[in-house]
Design an enzyme around this catalytic site. Structure first.
Site, mmCIF file in Angstrom:
data_model
loop_
_atom_site.group_PDB
_atom_site.id
_atom_site.type_symbol
_atom_site.label_atom_id
_atom_site.label_comp_id
_atom_site.label_asym_id
_atom_site.label_seq_id
_atom_site.Cartn_x
_atom_site.Cartn_y
_atom_site.Cartn_z
ATOM 1 N N HIS A 16 5.086 43.941 45.015
ATOM 2 C CA HIS A 16 4.169 44.776 46.213
ATOM 3 C C HIS A 16 2.617 44.071 45.760
ATOM 4 O O HIS A 16 2.010 44.538 44.944
ATOM 5 C CB HIS A 16 4.136 46.271 46.138
ATOM 6 N N HIS A 18 -1.314 42.503 47.425
ATOM 7 C CA HIS A 18 -2.029 42.273 48.689
ATOM 8 C C HIS A 18 -2.889 40.813 48.183
ATOM 9 O O HIS A 18 -3.726 41.338 47.153
ATOM 10 C CB HIS A 18 -2.982 43.310 48.984
ATOM 11 N N LYS A 101 7.834 44.787 56.594
ATOM 12 C CA LYS A 101 6.932 45.878 56.052
ATOM 13 C C LYS A 101 6.825 46.761 57.122
ATOM 14 O O LYS A 101 6.304 46.419 58.312
ATOM 15 C CB LYS A 101 5.786 45.396 55.441
ATOM 16 N N HIS A 138 5.837 52.010 53.581
ATOM 17 C CA HIS A 138 4.858 52.803 53.242
ATOM 18 C C HIS A 138 5.172 54.143 53.854
ATOM 19 O O HIS A 138 5.254 54.494 54.944
ATOM 20 C CB HIS A 138 3.457 52.543 54.001
ATOM 21 N N HIS A 176 5.250 51.583 46.579
ATOM 22 C CA HIS A 176 4.356 52.628 45.944
ATOM 23 C C HIS A 176 4.797 54.088 45.924
ATOM 24 O O HIS A 176 3.751 54.957 46.467
ATOM 25 C CB HIS A 176 2.837 52.428 46.404
ATOM 26 N N ASP A 249 0.732 46.951 44.133
ATOM 27 C CA ASP A 249 0.101 47.117 44.969
ATOM 28 C C ASP A 249 -1.632 46.903 44.937
ATOM 29 O O ASP A 249 -2.474 47.765 45.417
ATOM 30 C CB ASP A 249 0.125 48.601 45.541
HETATM 31 C C1 NCD Z 1 -3.760 48.645 50.701
HETATM 32 C C2 NCD Z 1 -4.528 47.919 51.197
HETATM 33 O O1 NCD Z 1 -5.842 47.959 50.908
HETATM 34 O O2 NCD Z 1 -4.116 46.814 51.906
HETATM 35 N N1 NCD Z 1 -4.237 49.874 50.331
HETATM 36 C C3 NCD Z 1 -3.927 50.789 49.265
HETATM 37 O O3 NCD Z 1 -4.556 51.782 49.121
HETATM 38 N N2 NCD Z 1 -2.726 50.804 48.755
HETATM 39 C C4 NCD Z 1 -2.434 49.087 51.673
HETATM 40 C C5 NCD Z 1 -1.365 49.999 51.393
HETATM 41 O O4 NCD Z 1 -0.233 49.288 50.574
HETATM 42 O O5 NCD Z 1 -1.053 50.923 51.888
HETATM 43 ZN ZN ZN Z 2 0.016 47.972 49.503
HETATM 44 ZN ZN ZN Z 3 0.968 51.309 51.594
#
Ligand code: NCD
Ligand code: ZN
Ligand code: ZN
Length: 347
Positions: A16, A18, A101, A138, A176, A249
């Protein structure tokens, strides 16, 4: 037993992550490529990655941003909307897309285009169930009447249990996971389900957000929970159950967008992800369980081979940089300015 000074584990994956896009992608990708063999890349760009064509184009931008010589492999996902056509699923599967997702509309960063009612997506979810494509969730309700700290537990009862009753063979990753209720549900449920666990939810409870003044760099979604929940997550992650696997995450935001009113949610952990997990597993007396959590359970769930090769952590104190250049802005890693006891060896 003597305290180990090195720890060699199967080259791990981040299930996971970003990576963002453009200049931000170029800043954050090298850290993940150095630590992990593969990563499941989240599709919450602006605009979101809603089709196979968009995901393949994004994949090319990620590959182009890899450091020279890196064989890091991005595993692509699509952003599920109320209108994702069922026939997109066959195309996605054929193109090597690994998952879709599900963001409840409005639940988190860039989730405005998310699903307003899961039942609207059932024909698409049925196609995913047939194709064996996992749904990454999520898991928080957006109902403003529900306390922020209860949104994950309520999501299980209101949405996850009915969904899994209707589509019992649909593979689901509870992304998460942050609560005792979430961990217990994943451990005990019938059928194909797994969960990712972040380093911050293993290491910190919600006090971190409020100690020494408000700490926006500990603000992520789902938000950190009370200590009993943290302990339940540590127990689950270190239990040896193949249902729990590594998912950082890691979610970079420019520091000035976190350090103001309405600050963004997300912790940037990719810089020292394995070191943070090693700290959490060692504190639980479970360093021997890190290999499977980080390098084996996720691959088995996704039906992918385990990575060849290993990485080595050494016991060597180092200071995490306070901030990194992030385009014209700055990016502050979790634990920036602090000391870590484990360090990932180069090469
Ligand atoms: C994530 C993001 O910034 O893209 N933020 C977070 O707090 N985890 C989005 C997510 O995974 O929910
Ligand atoms: Zn995330
Ligand atoms: Zn998330």
């Amino acid at each position: 037993m003597a305290t180990p000074t090195t720890l060699t584990i199967t080259r791990p994956d981040d299930w996971h992550l970003h990576l963002r896009d453009g200049a931000a992608l170029a800043v954050v990708l090298p850290a993940s490529a150095r630590q992990f063999g593969r990563a499941v890349v989240m599709p919450n760009l602006r605009p979101p990655v809603t089709s196979t064509a968009l995901a393949l184009a994004y994949r090319e931008r990620i590959l182009a941003a890899r450091p020279a010589g890196s064989d890091f492999e991005p595993l692509m996902t699509l952003y599920l909307t109320d209108n994702t056509p069922p026939d997109e699923i066959g195309r996605a599967r054929a193109a090597g897309i690994q998952a879709l997702k599900f963001y409840p509309a409005g639940a988190t960063t860039n989730s405005d285009a998310g699903v307003t009612d899961l039942r609207k997506t059932y024909r698409t979810l049925e196609a995913m169930q047939r194709e064996g494509l996992p749904l990454l969730v999520h898991g928080e309700v957006t109902d403003p009447a529900v306390d922020v700290f209860d949104r994950e537990a309520v999501f299980i009862d209101r949405h996850l249990i009915p969904l899994r009753r209707d589509l019992p063979e649909l593979k689901i990753v509870f992304e998460h996971v942050t609560t005792r209720e979430g961990a217990a549900y994943v451990l005990g449920a019938d059928g194909p389900i797994g969960a990712t666990v972040t380093p911050q939810h293993l290491l910190y409870n919600r006090n971190a957000i409020f100690t020494g003044g408000l700490q926006p760099h500990f603000y992520c979604l789902p938000v950190l929970k009370a200590e009993a929940h943290r302990q339940a997550l540590v127990a689950a992650a270190t239990s040896g159950s193949p249902r729990f696997f590594l998912g950082t995450d890691s979610a970079p935001h420019a520091a000035h967008l976190k350090e103001h009113a309405g600050g963004h949610a997300g912790c940037y952990t990719a810089l020292a992800a394995l070191e943070l997990y090693a700290e959490a597993f060692e504190a639980a007396g479970a360093l021997d369980r890190l290999d499977a959590f980080a390098g084996r359970h996720g691959a088995a769930f996704y039906g992918l081979p385990v990575n060849a090769g290993t990485v080595t952590l050494v016991r060597e104190a180092w200071t995490v940089p306070e901030a990194l250049p992030f385009g014209a802005a700055r990016l502050k890693p979790l634990r920036g300015g602090g000391t870590l006891t484990w360090r990932l060896k180069e090469g």
